[in-house]
Design an enzyme around this catalytic site. Structure first.
Site, PDB file in Angstrom:
ATOM      1  N   GLY A  15      -4.976  39.750 -22.806  1.00  0.00           N
ATOM      2  CA  GLY A  15      -5.413  40.104 -21.457  1.00  0.00           C
ATOM      3  C   GLY A  15      -5.762  41.565 -21.259  1.00  0.00           C
ATOM      4  O   GLY A  15      -5.646  42.089 -20.140  1.00  0.00           O
ATOM      5  N   SER A  16      -6.234  42.242 -22.298  1.00  0.00           N
ATOM      6  CA  SER A  16      -6.607  43.651 -22.090  1.00  0.00           C
ATOM      7  C   SER A  16      -7.861  43.759 -21.206  1.00  0.00           C
ATOM      8  O   SER A  16      -8.000  44.721 -20.447  1.00  0.00           O
ATOM      9  CB  SER A  16      -6.800  44.388 -23.416  1.00  0.00           C
ATOM     10  OG  SER A  16      -7.943  43.944 -24.087  1.00  0.00           O
ATOM     11  N   ASN A  17      -8.748  42.787 -21.287  1.00  0.00           N
ATOM     12  CA  ASN A  17      -9.904  42.797 -20.371  1.00  0.00           C
ATOM     13  C   ASN A  17      -9.463  42.522 -18.940  1.00  0.00           C
ATOM     14  O   ASN A  17      -9.973  43.145 -17.998  1.00  0.00           O
ATOM     15  CB  ASN A  17     -10.952  41.771 -20.823  1.00  0.00           C
ATOM     16  CG  ASN A  17     -11.808  42.306 -21.953  1.00  0.00           C
ATOM     17  OD1 ASN A  17     -12.646  43.173 -21.733  1.00  0.00           O
ATOM     18  ND2 ASN A  17     -11.571  41.831 -23.156  1.00  0.00           N
ATOM     19  N   HIS A 112     -18.019  38.526 -25.044  1.00  0.00           N
ATOM     20  CA  HIS A 112     -17.973  38.143 -26.459  1.00  0.00           C
ATOM     21  C   HIS A 112     -18.076  39.407 -27.312  1.00  0.00           C
ATOM     22  O   HIS A 112     -18.916  40.265 -27.053  1.00  0.00           O
ATOM     23  CB  HIS A 112     -19.134  37.184 -26.773  1.00  0.00           C
ATOM     24  CG  HIS A 112     -19.110  36.699 -28.179  1.00  0.00           C
ATOM     25  ND1 HIS A 112     -18.248  35.710 -28.602  1.00  0.00           N
ATOM     26  CD2 HIS A 112     -19.815  37.080 -29.270  1.00  0.00           C
ATOM     27  CE1 HIS A 112     -18.429  35.509 -29.888  1.00  0.00           C
ATOM     28  NE2 HIS A 112     -19.371  36.320 -30.331  1.00  0.00           N
TER      29      HIS A 112
HETATM   30  C1  GRF Z   1     -12.059  39.932 -26.523  1.00  0.00           C
HETATM   31  O1  GRF Z   1     -12.439  40.506 -27.733  1.00  0.00           O
HETATM   32  C2  GRF Z   1     -13.189  39.135 -25.933  1.00  0.00           C
HETATM   33  O2  GRF Z   1     -14.448  39.631 -26.258  1.00  0.00           O
HETATM   34  C3  GRF Z   1     -12.985  37.776 -26.562  1.00  0.00           C
HETATM   35  O3  GRF Z   1     -11.593  37.624 -26.620  1.00  0.00           O
HETATM   36  C4  GRF Z   1     -10.961  38.899 -26.685  1.00  0.00           C
HETATM   37  C5  GRF Z   1      -9.952  38.953 -25.585  1.00  0.00           C
HETATM   38  O4  GRF Z   1      -9.182  40.125 -25.632  1.00  0.00           O
HETATM   39  N1  GRF Z   1     -13.661  36.754 -25.807  1.00  0.00           N
HETATM   40  P1  GRF Z   1      -8.144  40.420 -24.452  1.00  0.00           P
HETATM   41  O5  GRF Z   1      -7.232  39.199 -24.342  1.00  0.00           O
HETATM   42  O6  GRF Z   1      -8.909  40.659 -23.197  1.00  0.00           O
HETATM   43  O7  GRF Z   1      -7.373  41.616 -24.896  1.00  0.00           O
END
Ligand code: GRF
Length: 218
Positions: A15-17, A112
């Site tokens: 969940g870093s995004n 992605h």
């Molecule tokens: C990211 O690299 C995103 O591009 C892919 O999954 C990963 C998720 O990372 N779809 P996080 O859980 O948001 O850290």
């Protein structure tokens, strides 16, 4: 100021995004509310991030369903009760069925870790290194039934260094992701980016390659 765009964020892992989106909302840079974070994995670390930010969480565990269709149906019912304006896939590691994707067409985005259309699928960083690419990056796109193929909203690129390994490269791509995902949502929230009949419009014109490229120091 217009009312904040209502988001539901779907996660499976770290969940870093999600965190990058939370941070921009909290700092007032993104006019949005996360109505709920939904995970298909009960122990996804991203759920703690949501809880810490006082965001509602729900778990729809794919292991509780005996088919993809049954899981997708349950997920759809959960999302539709919340009535979000935009569904944000942030490391959601499930392939979604066509009826699910069609139900949310134009209302669901994904990030992605590659310069789509190159390197769809998994293990993108190692595959980029193995192919000897000179650049790599990340892409935000609308979700359509074909995996990792929807129309592009925003893309950011970095050079591949000669001493890169997959871990180093992944870390730098993640930094990009944390910039372009909130920025994409900001553009959608401001109606600067609009999806209509399979085409992405930027300021009312079909989006051009240049407008899809995220520029540093802009
Ligand atoms: C990211 O690299 C995103 O591009 C892919 O999954 C990963 C998720 O990372 N779809 P996080 O859980 O948001 O850290």
């Amino acid at each position: 100021m217009t009312s904040p765009i209502k988001l539901v964020v779907l996660i499976s892992g770290n969940g870093s995004n999600l965190q990058a989106i939370i941070d921009e909302i909290e700092s007032g840079q993104l006019n949005a509310t996360i109505e709920c974070v939904i995970s298909n994995r009960p122990n996804a670390p991203g759920l703690q991030r949501a809880a810490k930010a006082n965001i509602k969480t729900q778990i729809v565990d794919h292991q509780d369903y005996n088919s993809r269709e049954a899981f997708d149906q349950a997920l759809m019912e959960t999302i539709d009760q919340i009535k979000p304006e935009l569904i944000v896939l942030a490391g959601f590691m499930r392939i979604l069925s066509d009826p699910f994707v069609k139900h949310y067409i134009g209302r669901m985005i994904n990030i992605h870790p590659s310069l789509l259309p190159k390197y769809q699928g998994l293990n993108t960083h190692q595959r980029v290194l193995d192919a000897g690419e000179s650049e790599h990056g990340a892409t935000v796109h609308y979700v359509i039934p074909e995996l990792d193929s929807g129309p592009i909203i925003l893309q950011a690129r970095i050079p591949v260094h000669s001493d890169d390994d997959a871990t180093k490269l992944a870390a730098r791509v993640h930094e990009l992701e944390h910039k372009i995902y909130p920025e994409s949502i900001r553009r959608i929230a401001a109606s600067q980016v609009v999806f209509s009949k399979g085409v992405v419009y930027f300021n009312e014109q079909p989006i051009s390659f240049g407008q899809q490229q995220y520029k540093w120091n802009q």
